[in-house]
Design a protein around this motif. Structure first.
Motif, PDB file in Angstrom:
ATOM      1  N   MET A   9      -6.911   0.561  -6.060  1.00 25.97           N
ATOM      2  CA  MET A   9      -6.591   1.929  -5.659  1.00 25.97           C
ATOM      3  C   MET A   9      -7.581   2.463  -4.627  1.00 25.97           C
ATOM      4  O   MET A   9      -8.795   2.354  -4.795  1.00 25.97           O
ATOM      5  CB  MET A   9      -6.614   2.836  -6.885  1.00 25.97           C
ATOM      6  CG  MET A   9      -5.524   2.561  -7.903  1.00 25.97           C
ATOM      7  SD  MET A   9      -3.892   2.992  -7.270  1.00 25.97           S
ATOM      8  CE  MET A   9      -4.095   4.754  -7.009  1.00 25.97           C
ATOM      9  N   GLY A  12      -5.758   7.224  -3.297  1.00 27.16           N
ATOM     10  CA  GLY A  12      -4.597   7.588  -4.088  1.00 27.16           C
ATOM     11  C   GLY A  12      -3.441   6.607  -4.055  1.00 27.16           C
ATOM     12  O   GLY A  12      -2.407   6.862  -4.671  1.00 27.16           O
ATOM     13  N   LEU A  13      -3.590   5.486  -3.349  1.00 29.76           N
ATOM     14  CA  LEU A  13      -2.499   4.510  -3.233  1.00 29.76           C
ATOM     15  C   LEU A  13      -2.979   3.114  -3.614  1.00 29.76           C
ATOM     16  O   LEU A  13      -4.173   2.797  -3.507  1.00 29.76           O
ATOM     17  CB  LEU A  13      -1.955   4.476  -1.805  1.00 29.76           C
ATOM     18  CG  LEU A  13      -1.308   5.763  -1.282  1.00 29.76           C
ATOM     19  CD1 LEU A  13      -0.990   5.621   0.207  1.00 29.76           C
ATOM     20  CD2 LEU A  13      -0.044   6.103  -2.079  1.00 29.76           C
ATOM     21  N   PRO A  27      -2.496   0.385   2.454  1.00 31.28           N
ATOM     22  CA  PRO A  27      -1.486   0.505   1.386  1.00 31.28           C
ATOM     23  C   PRO A  27      -0.617  -0.744   1.291  1.00 31.28           C
ATOM     24  O   PRO A  27      -0.192  -1.301   2.304  1.00 31.28           O
ATOM     25  CB  PRO A  27      -0.689   1.738   1.807  1.00 31.28           C
ATOM     26  CG  PRO A  27      -1.673   2.579   2.559  1.00 31.28           C
ATOM     27  CD  PRO A  27      -2.520   1.587   3.320  1.00 31.28           C
ATOM     28  N   SER A  33       8.259  -3.151  -4.720  1.00 34.22           N
ATOM     29  CA  SER A  33       8.245  -1.695  -4.836  1.00 34.22           C
ATOM     30  C   SER A  33       8.466  -1.040  -3.481  1.00 34.22           C
ATOM     31  O   SER A  33       7.937  -1.509  -2.468  1.00 34.22           O
ATOM     32  CB  SER A  33       6.903  -1.225  -5.419  1.00 34.22           C
ATOM     33  OG  SER A  33       6.799   0.176  -5.416  1.00 34.22           O
ATOM     34  N   THR A  35       7.343   1.910  -2.690  1.00 37.58           N
ATOM     35  CA  THR A  35       6.192   2.737  -2.341  1.00 37.58           C
ATOM     36  C   THR A  35       4.917   2.067  -2.828  1.00 37.58           C
ATOM     37  O   THR A  35       4.945   1.097  -3.590  1.00 37.58           O
ATOM     38  CB  THR A  35       6.284   4.146  -2.967  1.00 37.58           C
ATOM     39  OG1 THR A  35       5.838   4.092  -4.339  1.00 37.58           O
ATOM     40  CG2 THR A  35       7.699   4.699  -2.895  1.00 37.58           C
ATOM     41  N   ASP A  37       2.736   3.906  -4.520  1.00 37.16           N
ATOM     42  CA  ASP A  37       2.301   4.746  -5.645  1.00 37.16           C
ATOM     43  C   ASP A  37       2.006   3.854  -6.849  1.00 37.16           C
ATOM     44  O   ASP A  37       2.766   2.927  -7.153  1.00 37.16           O
ATOM     45  CB  ASP A  37       3.396   5.748  -5.984  1.00 37.16           C
ATOM     46  CG  ASP A  37       3.018   6.625  -7.161  1.00 37.16           C
ATOM     47  OD1 ASP A  37       2.292   7.610  -6.946  1.00 37.16           O
ATOM     48  OD2 ASP A  37       3.452   6.308  -8.297  1.00 37.16           O
ATOM     49  N   ILE A  38       0.934   4.137  -7.547  1.00 39.62           N
ATOM     50  CA  ILE A  38       0.511   3.252  -8.635  1.00 39.62           C
ATOM     51  C   ILE A  38       1.571   3.135  -9.727  1.00 39.62           C
ATOM     52  O   ILE A  38       1.818   2.039 -10.245  1.00 39.62           O
ATOM     53  CB  ILE A  38      -0.846   3.712  -9.228  1.00 39.62           C
ATOM     54  CG1 ILE A  38      -1.326   2.701 -10.285  1.00 39.62           C
ATOM     55  CG2 ILE A  38      -0.767   5.113  -9.797  1.00 39.62           C
ATOM     56  CD1 ILE A  38      -2.730   2.970 -10.778  1.00 39.62           C
ATOM     57  N   ASP A  40       4.818   3.431  -9.377  1.00 38.06           N
ATOM     58  CA  ASP A  40       5.938   2.631  -8.865  1.00 38.06           C
ATOM     59  C   ASP A  40       5.594   1.145  -8.840  1.00 38.06           C
ATOM     60  O   ASP A  40       6.404   0.296  -9.230  1.00 38.06           O
ATOM     61  CB  ASP A  40       6.327   3.086  -7.463  1.00 38.06           C
ATOM     62  CG  ASP A  40       6.971   4.471  -7.442  1.00 38.06           C
ATOM     63  OD1 ASP A  40       7.426   4.931  -8.511  1.00 38.06           O
ATOM     64  OD2 ASP A  40       7.007   5.084  -6.360  1.00 38.06           O
ATOM     65  N   LEU A  74      -2.265   7.924 -15.222  1.00 41.62           N
ATOM     66  CA  LEU A  74      -1.405   7.592 -14.092  1.00 41.62           C
ATOM     67  C   LEU A  74      -0.320   6.589 -14.483  1.00 41.62           C
ATOM     68  O   LEU A  74       0.746   6.555 -13.866  1.00 41.62           O
ATOM     69  CB  LEU A  74      -2.245   7.011 -12.947  1.00 41.62           C
ATOM     70  CG  LEU A  74      -3.228   7.970 -12.264  1.00 41.62           C
ATOM     71  CD1 LEU A  74      -4.079   7.230 -11.251  1.00 41.62           C
ATOM     72  CD2 LEU A  74      -2.495   9.123 -11.594  1.00 41.62           C
TER      73      LEU A  74
END
Length: 237
Positions: A9, A12-13, A27, A33, A35, A37-38, A40, A74
């Motif tokens: 991480m 935030g990604l 990222p 996935s 995205t 995002d953790i 996802d 999260l």
């Protein structure tokens, strides 16, 4: 043998790690996935196999001393909720204690973030503390006493070879063999370089208890059948 997916991480990604060059991490782009995002990415990995645990490397905390992520929260939307192995550059007793207060989070004490053996001595008997022995280019990162005084090691020891992360050329078997010899009956976890089931089989023969993996899951080199052959059959999702 346990297989634990890694979620690195940053900002935030989830990012793609490569050979420990953290300022170049971007990222993640993965066919699993849509995205980075953790939640996802973790949910997508759970479609490959119902992993019971995830390793979360909080690079902002490791690199910049940011407060550790509330990683378990999260990932709380996953069912069943996973165990989280949190590597957040722990260098203070308060941060470790706060992390261990969460029943679903294990604290990873990285040798590269230590100045002495103090935190290892204080928390080493806690079964939810994991020690990461960090290496780069065969050099140990951290106070030499941590590597030398194996009697201080907790029940689970991660061998993190940063130069192997995302490099696609296999684990550092020599370093793993040396640590395994000194670890006695402790569980040794390989981190960095696992490419496929053949690497996992070789690690298993060596007596390595598990592996942290990322690239081999995202590129499909490790299938559900491969993972099941080590961890047991997957359950219905």
């Amino acid at each position: 043998m346990i297989i634990v997916p890694v979620l690195d991480m940053k900002d935030g990604l989830v990012v793609r790690a490569h050979m420990g060059v953290r300022n170049a991490y971007r990222p993640i782009e993965t066919p699993l996935s849509a995205t980075a995002d953790i939640a996802d990415v973790a949910a997508a990995l759970r479609q490959v196999f119902p992993f019971p645990a995830f390793y979360v490397a909080d690079l902002d905390a490791i690199e910049n001393g940011a407060r550790p992520l509330q990683a378990a929260e999260l990932l709380a939307g996953l069912r069943p909720a996973p165990e989280v192995w949190l590597d957040a550059g722990f260098s203070s007793s308060d941060d470790i204690a706060a992390t261990l207060d969460n029943a679903r989070t294990l604290a990873v004490l990285g040798s590269e973030s230590q100045v002495d053996t103090g935190l290892l001595r204080r928390f080493g008997n806690n079964p939810r503390l994991l020690l990461s022995l960090d290496f780069r280019a065969n050099a140990f990162l951290g106070p030499p006493e941590i590597l030398e005084q194996s009697e201080l090691w907790p029940g689970t020891v991660i061998v993190m070879t940063l130069g192997k992360v995302g490099a696609g050329d296999g684990p550092d078997y020599d370093v793993l063999r040396k640590v395994k010899t000194r670890a006695g009956n402790r569980a040794v976890i390989a981190a960095g370089g696992v490419r496929d089931a053949a690497d996992l089989r070789r690690l298993e023969v060596m007596g390595i208890a598990g592996a942290l993996v990322a690239s081999s899951l995202h590129n499909g080199a490790l299938s559900e059948a491969d993972i099941s052959s080590f961890m047991g059959p997957s359950q219905a999702r």
